[in-house]
Design a protein around this motif. Sequence first.
Motif, PDB file in Angstrom:
ATOM      1  N   VAL A 294       0.836  -1.201   0.000  1.00  0.00           N
ATOM      2  CA  VAL A 294       0.000   0.000   0.000  1.00  0.00           C
ATOM      3  C   VAL A 294       0.871   1.252   0.000  1.00  0.00           C
ATOM      4  N   VAL A 295       1.898   1.251   0.833  1.00  0.00           N
ATOM      5  CA  VAL A 295       2.778   2.411   0.964  1.00  0.00           C
ATOM      6  C   VAL A 295       3.499   2.712  -0.348  1.00  0.00           C
ATOM      7  N   ILE A 296       4.107   1.693  -0.962  1.00  0.00           N
ATOM      8  CA  ILE A 296       4.858   1.901  -2.199  1.00  0.00           C
ATOM      9  C   ILE A 296       3.941   2.390  -3.325  1.00  0.00           C
ATOM     10  N   SER A 297       2.751   1.814  -3.421  1.00  0.00           N
ATOM     11  CA  SER A 297       1.796   2.249  -4.449  1.00  0.00           C
ATOM     12  C   SER A 297       1.409   3.705  -4.251  1.00  0.00           C
ATOM     13  N   LEU A 298       1.166   4.079  -2.998  1.00  0.00           N
ATOM     14  CA  LEU A 298       0.812   5.464  -2.690  1.00  0.00           C
ATOM     15  C   LEU A 298       1.955   6.402  -3.048  1.00  0.00           C
TER      16      LEU A 298
END
Length: 471
Positions: A294-298
């Motif tokens: 989730v963090v990397i995509s954001l």
Amino acid sequence: MPLLKKDDCHKELSSLDGTPKSPSKTSSSATTESVRPAPEAELTRMQTLIHLLKCNIGTGLLGLPLAIKNAGLLVGPISLLAIGVLTVHCMVILLNCAEHLSQRLHKTFVTYEEATMYSLETCPHTWLRTHAVWGRYTVSFLLIITQLGFCSVYFMFMADNLQQMVEEAHVTSNTCQLGKTLVLTPILDIRFYMLTILPFLVLLVFIQNLKVLSFFSTLANITTLGSTALIFEYIIQGIPYPSDLPLMANWKTFLLFFGTAIFTFEGVGMVLPLKNQMKHPQQFPFVLYLGMSVVISLYICLGTLGYMKFGPDTQASITLNLPNCWLYQSVKLLYSIGIFFTYALQFHVPAEIIIPFAVSQVSESWALSVDLSIRTALVCLTCVSAILIPRLDLVISLVGSVSSSALALIIPPLLEVTTFYSEDISCITIAKDIMISILGLLGCIFGTYQALYESTQPVNHAIANSTGVYA
């Protein structure tokens, strides 16, 4: 005596066994078992995920559009994805080494610092075994510097946004249209706003239980999510065709990108503490992969879309490019609230390294007073550091290049080599770990140099750390 020692009243993140250790006495260390947190203090899978997200989504997120600008429209997202994957891989390496060492030494769990020391104690090189305790001291020092560096940046960010919201209120409009930039003369010095925030942060860090902090972490996630949604809502409107944007930027600015990217992945210091606090630690790898995906995509979406939206005018914080209306002023407020609560999480790591050692040196009647005094002093230290910081973007890059790269990319691969060297580790794995560490070391050296060089260059201080005003 080791750097850290735990008393019964301190069974939090960096729980240690409280027994003096010598680097040459691995067998005695192996017989001592770390103490699990009390059942009521253990974290559920959802609480752990919330903490993990909040530890990684901080002020660095707002600087990612500039980071992409420093790397290029094509090179930036690809490099950010690569750094993210490498960082998660190193987190997994750290988890595997800690689990292996805890089983070898018959301990419930080990911390990052302990894992480094125990790994060196059992490596084949005599000099490293003799000086294994310095591995522990080095990691402890880097954790303290990194986490307090995050806290200093948070302090500056909150004070700066508070100043903007207060002093720009009279020119804030109800119409959210980007116009020309107006430079306002500050009414009150930024240090006044830092001192205003100081007592509230002192009270916040008095909370020591991560389970209690999970409530504040939830609030931080909600406010951060709300402000991030508003940012996305603005930048996706009318994105120009990026034909004029360079696919690859200058190599000097790419070094600044590296520091900012590593800084943005702020949660490496919390990986082992969060796992050690879980009710079911075996579930942590799932939480780690889910949360970091989730963090990397954001990160990639916000950085890329933000740069495509604002192009060459992309500023140090994406809030610089938002129109000065009440709707987007709320972005600063919501994000500042999120950063306020995140401060306590990042502060937790250095506090749990420094305080137990200090408390162990005094009588039980003085333990609480020493604990609270050190917490207060550390918060004041981050406040003083924030006052001395000239530019937010360069400090983010500097902290990321110096200490974050060491903890996230350099030490974990070397830890895997020393931990498993005597157990027939493959040559491919050794080569892979050495390459990752070299990459991290090069980024550390050149990123630090570039950030320091840029800090000596003239800058428009009117916008160095501010968001500007749009009419």
